[in-house]
Scaffold this motif. Structure first.
Motif, mmCIF file in Angstrom:
data_model
loop_
_atom_site.group_PDB
_atom_site.id
_atom_site.type_symbol
_atom_site.label_atom_id
_atom_site.label_comp_id
_atom_site.label_asym_id
_atom_site.label_seq_id
_atom_site.Cartn_x
_atom_site.Cartn_y
_atom_site.Cartn_z
ATOM 1 N N ASN A 247 -4.696 0.377 2.244
ATOM 2 C CA ASN A 247 -3.405 0.593 2.527
ATOM 3 C C ASN A 247 -3.294 0.133 4.241
ATOM 4 O O ASN A 247 -2.392 0.585 4.699
ATOM 5 C CB ASN A 247 -3.112 2.135 2.260
ATOM 6 C CG ASN A 247 -2.967 2.195 0.780
ATOM 7 O OD1 ASN A 247 -1.856 2.149 0.224
ATOM 8 N ND2 ASN A 247 -4.069 2.979 0.347
ATOM 9 N N PRO A 249 -2.339 -2.519 5.391
ATOM 10 C CA PRO A 249 -1.074 -3.211 5.592
ATOM 11 C C PRO A 249 0.292 -2.388 5.814
ATOM 12 O O PRO A 249 1.246 -2.945 6.500
ATOM 13 C CB PRO A 249 -0.889 -4.311 4.593
ATOM 14 C CG PRO A 249 -2.358 -4.547 4.076
ATOM 15 C CD PRO A 249 -2.879 -3.153 4.356
ATOM 16 N N ASP A 250 0.048 -1.110 5.568
ATOM 17 C CA ASP A 250 1.212 -0.153 5.496
ATOM 18 C C ASP A 250 1.404 0.288 6.946
ATOM 19 O O ASP A 250 0.502 1.359 7.255
ATOM 20 C CB ASP A 250 0.976 0.847 4.406
ATOM 21 C CG ASP A 250 2.314 1.661 4.377
ATOM 22 O OD1 ASP A 250 3.221 1.422 5.300
ATOM 23 O OD2 ASP A 250 2.544 2.717 3.562
ATOM 24 N N PRO A 251 2.348 -0.016 7.763
ATOM 25 C CA PRO A 251 2.745 0.396 9.067
ATOM 26 C C PRO A 251 2.901 2.111 9.138
ATOM 27 O O PRO A 251 2.702 2.797 10.083
ATOM 28 C CB PRO A 251 3.686 -0.366 9.545
ATOM 29 C CG PRO A 251 4.575 -0.911 8.593
ATOM 30 C CD PRO A 251 3.543 -1.033 7.330
ATOM 31 N N LYS A 252 3.389 2.618 7.879
ATOM 32 C CA LYS A 252 3.585 3.959 7.744
ATOM 33 C C LYS A 252 2.413 4.769 7.292
ATOM 34 O O LYS A 252 2.489 6.128 7.133
ATOM 35 C CB LYS A 252 4.663 4.382 6.718
ATOM 36 C CG LYS A 252 5.907 3.732 7.185
ATOM 37 C CD LYS A 252 7.010 3.949 5.990
ATOM 38 C CE LYS A 252 8.457 3.176 6.479
ATOM 39 N NZ LYS A 252 9.357 3.267 5.703
ATOM 40 N N LEU A 253 1.257 4.246 7.093
ATOM 41 C CA LEU A 253 -0.006 4.841 6.912
ATOM 42 C C LEU A 253 -0.286 5.784 8.193
ATOM 43 O O LEU A 253 -0.230 5.294 9.275
ATOM 44 C CB LEU A 253 -1.089 3.956 6.952
ATOM 45 C CG LEU A 253 -2.582 4.359 6.485
ATOM 46 C CD1 LEU A 253 -2.450 4.807 4.942
ATOM 47 C CD2 LEU A 253 -3.631 3.466 6.677
ATOM 48 N N THR A 257 0.281 10.849 5.473
ATOM 49 C CA THR A 257 0.422 10.576 4.061
ATOM 50 C C THR A 257 -1.011 10.253 3.385
ATOM 51 O O THR A 257 -1.336 10.463 2.075
ATOM 52 C CB THR A 257 0.928 8.929 4.085
ATOM 53 O OG1 THR A 257 -0.060 8.488 5.035
ATOM 54 C CG2 THR A 257 2.065 8.984 4.859
ATOM 55 N N ARG A 288 -8.162 -1.912 11.415
ATOM 56 C CA ARG A 288 -7.244 -3.068 11.386
ATOM 57 C C ARG A 288 -7.592 -4.056 12.528
ATOM 58 O O ARG A 288 -7.286 -5.025 12.214
ATOM 59 C CB ARG A 288 -5.800 -2.332 11.819
ATOM 60 C CG ARG A 288 -4.966 -1.607 10.713
ATOM 61 C CD ARG A 288 -3.648 -0.717 11.006
ATOM 62 N NE ARG A 288 -2.854 -0.353 10.127
ATOM 63 C CZ ARG A 288 -2.086 0.762 10.134
ATOM 64 N NH1 ARG A 288 -2.063 1.208 11.379
ATOM 65 N NH2 ARG A 288 -1.457 1.037 9.255
ATOM 66 N N ARG A 312 0.521 -8.133 9.476
ATOM 67 C CA ARG A 312 -0.271 -8.284 8.098
ATOM 68 C C ARG A 312 -1.113 -7.030 8.080
ATOM 69 O O ARG A 312 -1.515 -6.656 6.848
ATOM 70 C CB ARG A 312 -1.062 -9.511 7.995
ATOM 71 C CG ARG A 312 -0.308 -10.742 7.550
ATOM 72 C CD ARG A 312 -1.245 -11.790 7.352
ATOM 73 N NE ARG A 312 -0.593 -13.297 7.510
ATOM 74 C CZ ARG A 312 -0.958 -14.160 6.981
ATOM 75 N NH1 ARG A 312 -2.580 -14.350 6.847
ATOM 76 N NH2 ARG A 312 -0.065 -15.389 6.741
ATOM 77 N N GLY A 314 -0.658 -3.953 9.458
ATOM 78 C CA GLY A 314 0.064 -2.807 9.795
ATOM 79 C C GLY A 314 0.318 -2.473 11.168
ATOM 80 O O GLY A 314 0.938 -1.402 11.573
#
Length: 369
Positions: A247, A249-253, A257, A288, A312, A314
């Protein structure tokens, strides 16, 4: 049939042993022998490496097979391929010799029909199952040459009741999701990167393998409460790290969460990473940065803007990404990309970076002579 690379194979009889600075590995392959001798050789080697078994095949006149056995501490990893055959472990053979092992098989191609403990089940590609060498079993390979990776662990090292594990013998175990994916992914990587490990790595790698195998059995039995605390902690950490890598690539990681996805508190999550002398956020950031650094060195991505590469993986804010990259690698990402791509041009010698004050945990930037 494709063959595995056979480092250390001795010419003439198809068997070898590689030690020195690499993990100890035994290799044998039938193609190195006269056709008339191949199947008998295969039976002898399998009996000595695993356990005595009755074997038969429709391909005895031109049998082909290859096995590598990697000694990983108390465990052993078995990348193997062979032509369709049948092998049986009978009560008589068990009385003659019993290494008392659990043998896990991850099938990457082909099919196997496995019978043990009143189970008679066909396993195909991506199948995972376990058998007990102390109990009779019958295994028939069909539909094409099977291949995959096996894992053998002494039964005494699995801290679960053996009568509970009996419930899983020969049954399908999920190998492409959850804990099963952690185990099969680790096995596959070990088999592929065997030259990267030293014999001294064996005990540490064995601990990971045994923990993952135990966690998988316990999870499948819905008995995770039976796991020793240390095994549970290490396995949970591996699951969390795998989740993070999927996960990135998910900036909200975020820690919140991640903790919610694993049904643990944020405080528990922080304690897992504190035991590894890092923090959740620092580990995410370094993962990252490693991905972006790899992309910056890829000539095929030379025209992709820096902020797009960062996004790409995050990094939602370009300025924050640049500061983090400079702190980790001692130079801005634009300079790193330039040096990395120039180093890839034929005839142009690699160049030293302008600064070398990299953190110890960070991979080194491109170098020049």
């Amino acid at each position: 049939m494709p063959a595995f690379p056979a480092q250390g194979t001795t010419a003439g009889h198809g068997e070898g042993r590689t030690e020195g600075q690499m993990m100890i590995e035994t290799v044998f392959r039938c193609e190195d022998l006269p056709r008339a001798d191949r199947f008998d050789f295969w039976r002898e080697q399998m009996a000595s490496l695993m356990a005595p078994m009755e074997m038969s095949s429709d391909h005895t006149r031109d049998f082909r097979g290859e096995v590598r056995v990697l000694e990983v501490g108390a465990a052993s990893v078995w990348p193997t391929k062979f032509l369709p055959m049948r092998f049986r472990r009978t009560p008589k053979l068990i009385r003659q010799s019993d290494p008392e092992l659990y043998h896990f098989s991850f099938i990457q191609e082909g099919n196997l029909q496995v019978t043990q403990a009143r189970q008679d089940i066909a396993h195909g590609e991506d199948g995972l199952y376990v058998v007990d060498t102390s109990r009779p079993f019958d295994c028939v390979a069909f539909g094409g040459p099977p291949g995959g990776v096996g894992l053998e662990i002494p039964k005494a090292l699995i801290p679960l009741p053996h009568d509970r594990i009996d419930q899983l013998l020969a049954r399908p175990i999920p190998g492409r999701e959850g804990v099963g994916a952690l185990l099969t992914g680790f096995l596959t990587r070990l088999a592929a990167d065997r030259g990267s490990y030293r014999p001294s790595d064996g005990p540490r790698l064995a601990t990971v393998l045994i923990d993952l195998a135990t966690a998988l059995l316990a999870h499948t039995l819905e008995a995770e409460d039976a796991l020793p605390p240390e095994t549970h902690r290490r396995t949970l950490t591996l699951r969390v790290q795998t989740f993070i890598q999927r996960n990135l690539p998910d900036p909200k990681l975020s820690p919140a969460t991640i903790a919610a996805a694993h049904h643990i508190s944020v405080g528990h999550l922080h304690r897992l990473f504190r035991a590894r002398d890092t923090t959740v956020s620092a580990w995410i950031r370094q993962q990252r940065l490693d991905r972006v650094r790899r992309d910056l060195s890829d000539p095929g991505l030379r025209t992709v803007p820096l902020h797009e590469l960062a996004a790409r993986w995050g990094f939602a804010h370009p300025a924050g990404f640049t500061r983090a990259f400079r702190a980790a690698y001692g130079m801005p990402p634009s300079e790193y990309r330039h040096l990395a791509l120039v180093s890839c041009v034929p005839g142009v010698p690699p160049q030293h970076p302008a600064r070398t004050d990299l953190r110890p945990s960070a991979p080194p930037p491109p170098r020049r002579d």
